[in-house]
Design an enzyme around this catalytic site. Structure first.
Site, PDB file in Angstrom:
ATOM      1  N   ASN A 132     -29.660  71.527 -17.923  1.00 18.46           N
ATOM      2  CA  ASN A 132     -30.279  70.418 -16.962  1.00 18.46           C
ATOM      3  C   ASN A 132     -31.556  70.921 -16.079  1.00 18.46           C
ATOM      4  OD1 ASN A 132     -28.623  72.367 -15.479  1.00 18.46           O
ATOM      5  ND2 ASN A 132     -28.164  70.875 -14.026  1.00 18.46           N
ATOM      6  N   GLY A 213     -17.398  78.659 -16.436  1.00 16.29           N
ATOM      7  CA  GLY A 213     -17.486  79.869 -15.507  1.00 16.29           C
ATOM      8  C   GLY A 213     -16.197  80.669 -15.215  1.00 16.29           C
ATOM      9  N   GLU A 230     -22.918  79.811 -10.586  1.00 15.23           N
ATOM     10  CA  GLU A 230     -23.221  78.611  -9.938  1.00 15.23           C
ATOM     11  C   GLU A 230     -22.744  77.455 -10.817  1.00 15.23           C
ATOM     12  OE1 GLU A 230     -24.394  75.073  -9.271  1.00 15.23           O
ATOM     13  OE2 GLU A 230     -26.391  75.705 -10.194  1.00 15.23           O
ATOM     14  N   CYS A 264     -25.875  69.690 -10.307  1.00 17.60           N
ATOM     15  CA  CYS A 264     -24.938  69.970  -9.688  1.00 17.60           C
ATOM     16  C   CYS A 264     -24.969  69.488  -8.196  1.00 17.60           C
ATOM     17  CB  CYS A 264     -24.584  71.309  -9.885  1.00 17.60           C
ATOM     18  SG  CYS A 264     -24.162  72.030 -11.408  1.00 17.60           S
ATOM     19  N   GLU A 433     -27.722  82.863  -4.969  1.00 17.36           N
ATOM     20  CA  GLU A 433     -28.998  82.962  -5.442  1.00 17.36           C
ATOM     21  C   GLU A 433     -30.038  82.710  -4.347  1.00 17.36           C
ATOM     22  OE1 GLU A 433     -28.801  82.359  -9.922  1.00 17.36           O
ATOM     23  OE2 GLU A 433     -27.727  80.594  -9.202  1.00 17.36           O
TER      24      GLU A 433
END
Length: 457
Positions: A132, A213, A230, A264, A433
């Protein structure tokens, strides 16, 4: 046996490129080479590493338009977004370079000696980037990891490997050591899995679905391997009656339509105080209609296609069964197009309201008061981002403290700045991050005690 991935233009369905997939054996070779390069890289003087990263940033800036046009073709991003994304890679490299000479430990007061901590690189880091935002999110992990003295193996998504491969070429052209930053295209269950399971990879940085994840986290746990995750989101856009309703309505469309909703952080749960609901909807409908959907290469386009046929079918599956919708327009013919869509009159627990659609679809839900707004905002397994619209500063603070999410904006929809930390609560991820502490996430802390006791000579 070798495999290839076909990269399609999402706006036209035309073939852009065919990219060989990295085998398990090639991953092993890449890790060995990266480990050797990392030893030399971390031994360089900090100023030399910083200068090398700045040269990389300059090289990216020189090729910004080329990278942006490549992203338009492979990912269907609007040209305006793609230029920002390439520029973000440049900025992240510059920002990370500034941290190389500031990555310091501490001196801790202790009796009987001197105690210091050292921040040392992990070694080889694996970054698994999504489709994305292929360039920025790859740089979120790559830039600080390199700055902290690590080598990086980047696995881009199968559908969007081209900008990552070009960045690797630019890294070499800028003078970055060979094998320090390698791009390994391939499937997640082959190339990505090989990175996750390889004993020579010290950490995995993954951005993608919560389902994958969790699988990566489980495999890393078996090896006590560090992870940053993430993951998904179902972010609220909370509009109180005391807000500037006109401004809130005008800003709402692109809060969930940017990047065709494949974000997201998209504000796909629009929560509006009931006393302002009718006025807000009167304004929101025309605002949705005004969004320009079309050729992503056109400077005026605000929203392009979805990434693939698979994603198109997934989004369609959520908007079925006679739901009440307000829709904008989208091109017909070739390409993976889906119109901007608002869903009203649904239960907050309905799939379209509770699950991450990852497309240009949002639900509008009324709430009664502040407590009800917080309850609805938190009634999801995710906690990545969100917005709060109000003129009451006290309310803004209270609701910001009450909403369980990692990134909130008041009277704004901004979620990501490379100067500030980014990450999620609950099933939206693990770790942070970006921001001033990004480099430390790619280091080990070593404690050293030096005794000062003993007979004087």
């Amino acid at each position: 046996m070798s495999y290839e991935h076909h990269v399609l233009n999402p706006a036209t369905e035309e073939l852009v490129a065919t990219v060989p997939a990295t085998t398990v054996q090639e991953v092993d070779t890449a890790v060995v080479r990266a480990a050797a390069a990392q030893q030399k890289w971390s031994a360089l003087a900090p100023a030399d590493r910083a200068r090398a990263l700045r040269r990389f940033a300059v090289k990216v800036d020189e090729h910004l338009e080329e990278l942006a046009q490549l992203e338009v073709r492979q990912a269907g991003h609007t040209i305006g977004n793609a230029r920002w994304e390439a520029g973000n890679v440049r900025d992240l490299l510059d920002y990370a370079a500034g941290g190389v000479e500031r990555l310091s430990g501490r001196q801790i007061p202790v009796p009987g000696g001197l105690n210091v901590t050292l921040l040392e690189p992990l070694g080889v880091v694996g970054v698994i980037a999504p489709w994305n935002f292929p360039m920025p999110i790859a740089a979120w992990g790559t830039a600080p990891a390199l700055a902290a003295g690590n080598a990086v193996l980047l696995k881009p998504a199968e559908t969007t490997p081209l900008t990552a491969l070009r960045l690797a070429e630019l890294a070499l052209e800028s003078g970055l050591p060979e094998h320090l930053f390698q791009v390994l295209p391939g499937a997640g269950d082959v190339t990505g899995n090989a990175l996750v399971e390889h004993p020579g990879v010290a950490k995995i940085v993954f951005t993608g679905s919560t389902r994958v994840g969790k699988q990566i986290m489980a495999k890393c746990a078996d090896r006590v391997k560090r992870v940053t995750l993430e993951l998904g989101g179902k972010s609220p856009n909370i509009v109180f009656a005391d807000a500037d309703i006109e401004a809130a309505a005008a800003a709402t469309p692109m809060s969930f339509l940017d990047n065709s909703g494949q974000d997201c952080c998209a504000r796909t749960r629009i929560l509006v105080q009931r006393s302002a609901y009718d006025r807000f909807m009167e304004l929101l409908g025309p605002a949705i209609d005004s969004v320009v959907v079309g050729d992503p290469g056109d400077e005026k386009t605000q929203m392009g296609p979805l990434i693939s046929k698979v994603q198109l079918e997934r989004v369609r599956s959520y908007v079925t069964g006679g739901l009440d919708t307000i829709t904008g327009s989208a091109p017909e013919g070739p390409g993976f197009w889906f119109p901007p869509t608002l869903v009203t009159g649904v239960d907050p627990a309905a799939p379209v309201a509770a699950e991450e659609v990852f497309g240009p679809v949002a639900v509008v839900l009324p709430f009664e008061d502040e407590a009800d707004a917080v309850r609805l905002a938190n009634a999801t397994e995710y906690g990545l981002s969100g917005s709060i619209w109000t003129r009451d500063s006290g309310r803004a603070i209270r609701v910001s403290q009450a909403v369980r999410a990692g990134n909130l904006s008041v009277n704004s929809h901004a979620s990501v700045r490379y100067w500030t930390p980014f990450g999620g609560y609950k099933q939206s991820g693990l770790g942070r991050e970006l921001g001033p502490d990004a480099l430390t996430a790619f280091t080990e802390t070593k404690n050293v005690f030096i005794s000062t006791e003993g007979s004087a000579q």
